[in-house]
Scaffold this motif. Structure first.
Motif, PDB file in Angstrom:
ATOM      1  N   ARG A 226       0.795  -1.190  -0.114  1.00 46.28           N
ATOM      2  CA  ARG A 226       0.150   0.008  -0.025  1.00 46.28           C
ATOM      3  C   ARG A 226       0.884   1.222   0.217  1.00 46.28           C
ATOM      4  O   ARG A 226       1.881   1.141   0.443  1.00 46.28           O
ATOM      5  N   PRO A 227       0.388   2.543  -0.503  1.00 42.65           N
ATOM      6  CA  PRO A 227       1.195   3.741  -0.268  1.00 42.65           C
ATOM      7  C   PRO A 227       1.513   3.946   0.974  1.00 42.65           C
ATOM      8  O   PRO A 227       0.915   3.677   1.946  1.00 42.65           O
ATOM      9  N   ILE A 228       2.592   4.522   1.152  1.00 44.50           N
ATOM     10  CA  ILE A 228       3.406   4.860   2.603  1.00 44.50           C
ATOM     11  C   ILE A 228       3.243   6.281   2.798  1.00 44.50           C
ATOM     12  O   ILE A 228       3.506   7.241   1.550  1.00 44.50           O
ATOM     13  N   ASP A 229       2.900   6.829   3.891  1.00 47.41           N
ATOM     14  CA  ASP A 229       2.549   8.256   4.028  1.00 47.41           C
ATOM     15  C   ASP A 229       3.806   8.911   3.410  1.00 47.41           C
ATOM     16  O   ASP A 229       5.089   8.514   4.059  1.00 47.41           O
ATOM     17  N   PRO A 230       3.795  10.047   2.846  1.00 48.03           N
ATOM     18  CA  PRO A 230       5.244  10.565   2.457  1.00 48.03           C
ATOM     19  C   PRO A 230       6.109  11.060   3.625  1.00 48.03           C
ATOM     20  O   PRO A 230       7.344  11.021   3.454  1.00 48.03           O
ATOM     21  N   GLY A 231       5.569  11.699   4.481  1.00 49.21           N
ATOM     22  CA  GLY A 231       6.373  11.974   5.800  1.00 49.21           C
ATOM     23  C   GLY A 231       6.906  11.015   6.529  1.00 49.21           C
ATOM     24  O   GLY A 231       8.318  10.979   6.895  1.00 49.21           O
ATOM     25  N   THR A 232       6.087   9.902   6.579  1.00 46.40           N
ATOM     26  CA  THR A 232       6.869   8.550   7.355  1.00 46.40           C
ATOM     27  C   THR A 232       7.771   8.089   6.476  1.00 46.40           C
ATOM     28  O   THR A 232       8.771   7.548   7.022  1.00 46.40           O
ATOM     29  N   ALA A 233       7.692   7.942   5.386  1.00 46.33           N
ATOM     30  CA  ALA A 233       8.595   7.483   4.319  1.00 46.33           C
ATOM     31  C   ALA A 233      10.046   8.374   4.186  1.00 46.33           C
ATOM     32  O   ALA A 233      11.012   7.624   4.248  1.00 46.33           O
ATOM     33  N   ALA A 234       9.724   9.600   4.150  1.00 45.60           N
ATOM     34  CA  ALA A 234      10.838  10.453   4.231  1.00 45.60           C
ATOM     35  C   ALA A 234      11.613  10.275   5.471  1.00 45.60           C
ATOM     36  O   ALA A 234      13.156  10.357   5.444  1.00 45.60           O
ATOM     37  N   ASP A 235      11.171  10.258   6.621  1.00 44.49           N
ATOM     38  CA  ASP A 235      11.869   9.926   7.882  1.00 44.49           C
ATOM     39  C   ASP A 235      12.608   8.506   8.041  1.00 44.49           C
ATOM     40  O   ASP A 235      13.768   8.393   8.380  1.00 44.49           O
ATOM     41  N   ALA A 236      11.982   7.703   7.428  1.00 39.66           N
ATOM     42  CA  ALA A 236      12.494   6.297   7.152  1.00 39.66           C
ATOM     43  C   ALA A 236      13.760   6.377   6.406  1.00 39.66           C
ATOM     44  O   ALA A 236      14.919   5.593   6.835  1.00 39.66           O
ATOM     45  N   LEU A 237      13.554   7.203   5.248  1.00 39.01           N
ATOM     46  CA  LEU A 237      14.769   7.253   4.363  1.00 39.01           C
ATOM     47  C   LEU A 237      15.862   8.034   5.151  1.00 39.01           C
ATOM     48  O   LEU A 237      17.150   7.412   4.799  1.00 39.01           O
ATOM     49  N   ASP A 238      15.560   8.913   5.753  1.00 37.67           N
ATOM     50  CA  ASP A 238      16.604   9.835   6.451  1.00 37.67           C
ATOM     51  C   ASP A 238      17.486   8.794   7.059  1.00 37.67           C
ATOM     52  O   ASP A 238      18.580   8.957   7.414  1.00 37.67           O
ATOM     53  N   HIS A 239      16.619   8.009   8.065  1.00 42.97           N
ATOM     54  CA  HIS A 239      17.255   7.048   8.995  1.00 42.97           C
ATOM     55  C   HIS A 239      18.263   6.123   8.295  1.00 42.97           C
ATOM     56  O   HIS A 239      19.348   5.932   8.792  1.00 42.97           O
ATOM     57  N   PHE A 240      17.566   5.620   7.447  1.00 42.66           N
ATOM     58  CA  PHE A 240      18.532   4.615   6.670  1.00 42.66           C
ATOM     59  C   PHE A 240      19.848   5.494   6.112  1.00 42.66           C
ATOM     60  O   PHE A 240      21.225   4.783   6.376  1.00 42.66           O
ATOM     61  N   LEU A 241      19.478   6.346   5.465  1.00 41.37           N
ATOM     62  CA  LEU A 241      20.918   7.035   5.089  1.00 41.37           C
ATOM     63  C   LEU A 241      21.881   7.644   6.264  1.00 41.37           C
ATOM     64  O   LEU A 241      23.135   7.401   6.118  1.00 41.37           O
ATOM     65  N   THR A 242      21.222   7.948   7.360  1.00 33.87           N
ATOM     66  CA  THR A 242      22.230   8.285   8.472  1.00 33.87           C
ATOM     67  C   THR A 242      22.779   7.194   9.065  1.00 33.87           C
ATOM     68  O   THR A 242      23.916   7.251   9.487  1.00 33.87           O
ATOM     69  N   THR A 243      21.941   6.066   9.085  1.00 32.68           N
ATOM     70  CA  THR A 243      22.674   4.896   9.946  1.00 32.68           C
ATOM     71  C   THR A 243      23.640   3.837   8.893  1.00 32.68           C
ATOM     72  O   THR A 243      24.527   3.268   9.524  1.00 32.68           O
ATOM     73  N   ALA A 244      23.367   4.096   7.587  1.00 32.59           N
ATOM     74  CA  ALA A 244      24.345   3.157   6.815  1.00 32.59           C
ATOM     75  C   ALA A 244      25.830   3.250   6.813  1.00 32.59           C
ATOM     76  O   ALA A 244      26.225   2.222   7.089  1.00 32.59           O
ATOM     77  N   PRO A 245      26.379   4.315   7.223  1.00 33.12           N
ATOM     78  CA  PRO A 245      27.814   4.171   7.430  1.00 33.12           C
ATOM     79  C   PRO A 245      28.212   3.602   8.529  1.00 33.12           C
ATOM     80  O   PRO A 245      29.444   3.361   8.771  1.00 33.12           O
ATOM     81  N   TYR A 246      27.251   3.240   9.467  1.00 30.13           N
ATOM     82  CA  TYR A 246      27.605   2.583  10.798  1.00 30.13           C
ATOM     83  C   TYR A 246      27.324   1.108  10.571  1.00 30.13           C
ATOM     84  O   TYR A 246      27.634   0.191  11.716  1.00 30.13           O
ATOM     85  N   ILE A 247      26.864   0.571   9.525  1.00 30.07           N
ATOM     86  CA  ILE A 247      26.500  -0.813   9.225  1.00 30.07           C
ATOM     87  C   ILE A 247      27.722  -1.394   8.445  1.00 30.07           C
ATOM     88  O   ILE A 247      27.839  -0.945   7.116  1.00 30.07           O
ATOM     89  N   PRO A 248      28.498  -2.190   9.148  1.00 24.44           N
ATOM     90  CA  PRO A 248      29.686  -2.575   8.459  1.00 24.44           C
ATOM     91  C   PRO A 248      29.671  -3.179   7.028  1.00 24.44           C
ATOM     92  O   PRO A 248      30.526  -3.024   5.918  1.00 24.44           O
ATOM     93  N   TRP A 249      28.457  -3.890   6.711  1.00 25.41           N
ATOM     94  CA  TRP A 249      28.343  -4.737   5.425  1.00 25.41           C
ATOM     95  C   TRP A 249      27.865  -3.681   4.529  1.00 25.41           C
ATOM     96  O   TRP A 249      27.516  -4.265   3.067  1.00 25.41           O
ATOM     97  N   ILE A 250      27.400  -2.442   4.970  1.00 24.70           N
ATOM     98  CA  ILE A 250      27.136  -1.545   3.793  1.00 24.70           C
ATOM     99  C   ILE A 250      28.465  -0.686   3.772  1.00 24.70           C
ATOM    100  O   ILE A 250      28.808  -0.358   2.475  1.00 24.70           O
ATOM    101  N   ALA A 251      28.628  -0.296   4.660  1.00 23.26           N
ATOM    102  CA  ALA A 251      29.903   0.718   4.562  1.00 23.26           C
ATOM    103  C   ALA A 251      31.207   0.124   3.904  1.00 23.26           C
ATOM    104  O   ALA A 251      31.620   1.046   3.204  1.00 23.26           O
ATOM    105  N   GLU A 252      31.642  -1.096   4.078  1.00 24.82           N
ATOM    106  CA  GLU A 252      32.635  -1.628   3.486  1.00 24.82           C
ATOM    107  C   GLU A 252      32.568  -1.586   1.947  1.00 24.82           C
ATOM    108  O   GLU A 252      33.437  -1.198   1.219  1.00 24.82           O
ATOM    109  N   PRO A 253      31.579  -2.123   1.409  1.00 22.09           N
ATOM    110  CA  PRO A 253      31.395  -2.156  -0.031  1.00 22.09           C
ATOM    111  C   PRO A 253      31.228  -0.702  -0.625  1.00 22.09           C
ATOM    112  O   PRO A 253      31.698  -0.640  -1.673  1.00 22.09           O
ATOM    113  N   LEU A 254      30.457   0.183   0.083  1.00 22.67           N
ATOM    114  CA  LEU A 254      30.341   1.683  -0.549  1.00 22.67           C
ATOM    115  C   LEU A 254      32.057   2.254  -0.372  1.00 22.67           C
ATOM    116  O   LEU A 254      32.198   3.151  -1.397  1.00 22.67           O
ATOM    117  N   ALA A 255      32.707   1.750   0.525  1.00 24.46           N
ATOM    118  CA  ALA A 255      34.126   2.083   0.388  1.00 24.46           C
ATOM    119  C   ALA A 255      35.015   1.701  -0.925  1.00 24.46           C
ATOM    120  O   ALA A 255      35.838   2.452  -0.890  1.00 24.46           O
TER     121      ALA A 255
END
Length: 339
Positions: A226-255
């Motif tokens: 179902r469609p996700i509320d835009p504000g809720t989705a935006a906050d979840a997307l912010d959270h993902f981008l903020t947290t990603a550098p602290y997740i080793p299996w994401i940070a290492e491939p990005l590096a």
């Protein structure tokens, strides 16, 4: 920092915001004005509750130093415009509780053996068990507030042995987390798997998990989310981008992407929010707004669809998405950030 300097900075910022909001279209393009204010609002939204309250007071004090009239009234609207008078912690807790109820309603009566295509190898029972574990783990963290990492597997969360009982167990875990988070001090320190070691981290973390896994259940049962509320989705997307550098299996491939200077732009057509991701320096930096740089690749969709794209619930070639520029950059990003 002296009180005089704080007051001067607050008055200058409030005055600038008011000038932007009230500028004539011939002087300032409305889209540019929205982008400027949206970026500023995002920065202020990241403040803790105490700092938001303090800034709200400084803005109001700056307004009251003006003589009565339109200028004072415009300045008095600045705090409300940025939501500084809102309790973002409790709003996030309420959103978690709402989405948890929606998840429980979605899986009511469903066969727990139903495969979950978005989580290969998982059944609906596995998904419900996982989400209940997330809520129970987060309840422990906001209650006990440990200074070091606690793994969910180290906690006695007492899941039932029968997958048909997972739904009721999940609902109880979700209610427990909401009750604990609602009464907890959002500024209290606690270990977190990200950039913000405070209780306020966990409602956003659990909300993001619940929103995405609710979509997983919907896709499993109906073929689409179902469609996700835009504000809720935006906050979840912010959270993902903020947290990603602290997740080793994401940070290492990005590096090791070797795409320094490449710019990936995510544009939400339902809310107008733009996220600009700049790769380089062994990782990436991101901001809300266009950033004034022509992107290497741009993806346009609703905010909820962008969230599910980043979590690989939808494929990049799905017709929901409009892609321009270097498609390889998007593919490289999605491959590196797979959870």
């Amino acid at each position: 920092m002296s009180d005089a300097l704080l007051n001067a900075l607050a008055e200058a910022l409030a005055g600038l915001v008011t000038a932007v909001e009230t500028s004539d279209e011939d002087i300032l393009d409305p889209d540019t004005a929205v982008e400027w204010l949206e970026g500023t609002g995002h920065v202020l939204a990241g403040l803790g509750a105490a700092d938001r309250q303090a800034l709200d007071g400084l803005f109001r004090a700056a307004a009251m130093r003006r003589p009565p009239g339109a200028g004072r009234e415009e300045l008095l609207l600045v705090s409300a415009g940025f939501g500084l008078d809102e309790d973002t912690h409790l709003a996030a807790v309420d959103a978690v509780a709402d989405h948890a109820r929606r998840y429980a309603d979605t899986v009511r009566g469903a066969d727990p053996a139903t495969p979950v295509p978005a989580c290969p190898g998982w059944t609906l029972g596995d998904l419900t068990h996982h989400l209940g574990t997330v809520h129970g783990w987060a309840e422990h963290l906001v209650t006990a507030r440990p200074a070091t990492r606690v793994r969910a597997g180290d906690l006695a969360l007492d899941p039932p042995g029968d997958p048909s009982s997972y739904r009721a167990w999940f609902a109880a875990r979700a209610e427990g987390f909401a009750a604990a988070a609602r009464t907890a001090d959002p500024e209290a320190p606690v270990w977190s798997p990200g950039a913000d070691p405070h209780v306020r981290h966990y409602p956003r973390h659990v909300l993001a998990e619940t929103v995405v896994h609710l979509a997983d259940a919907e896709i499993a049962l109906t073929g689409t989310a179902r469609p996700i509320d835009p504000g809720t989705a935006a906050d979840a997307l912010d959270h993902f981008l903020t947290t990603a550098p602290y997740i080793p299996w994401i940070a290492e491939p990005l590096a090791h992407l070797d795409r320094d200077g490449a710019v990936l732009s995510l544009v939400a057509r339902d809310s107008g929010v733009t996220w600009t991701l700049v790769l380089g320096a062994g990782g990436f930096a991101w901001s809300r707004g266009g950033g004034g740089t022509e992107p290497t690749a741009r993806v346009t969709a609703d905010a909820g669809e962008l969230l599910l794209l980043l979590h690989r619930r939808y494929a990049a070639d799905d017709p929901r998405f409009t892609l321009t520029g270097d498609r390889d950059l998007l593919d490289d990003w999605l491959a590196a950030t797979a959870l």
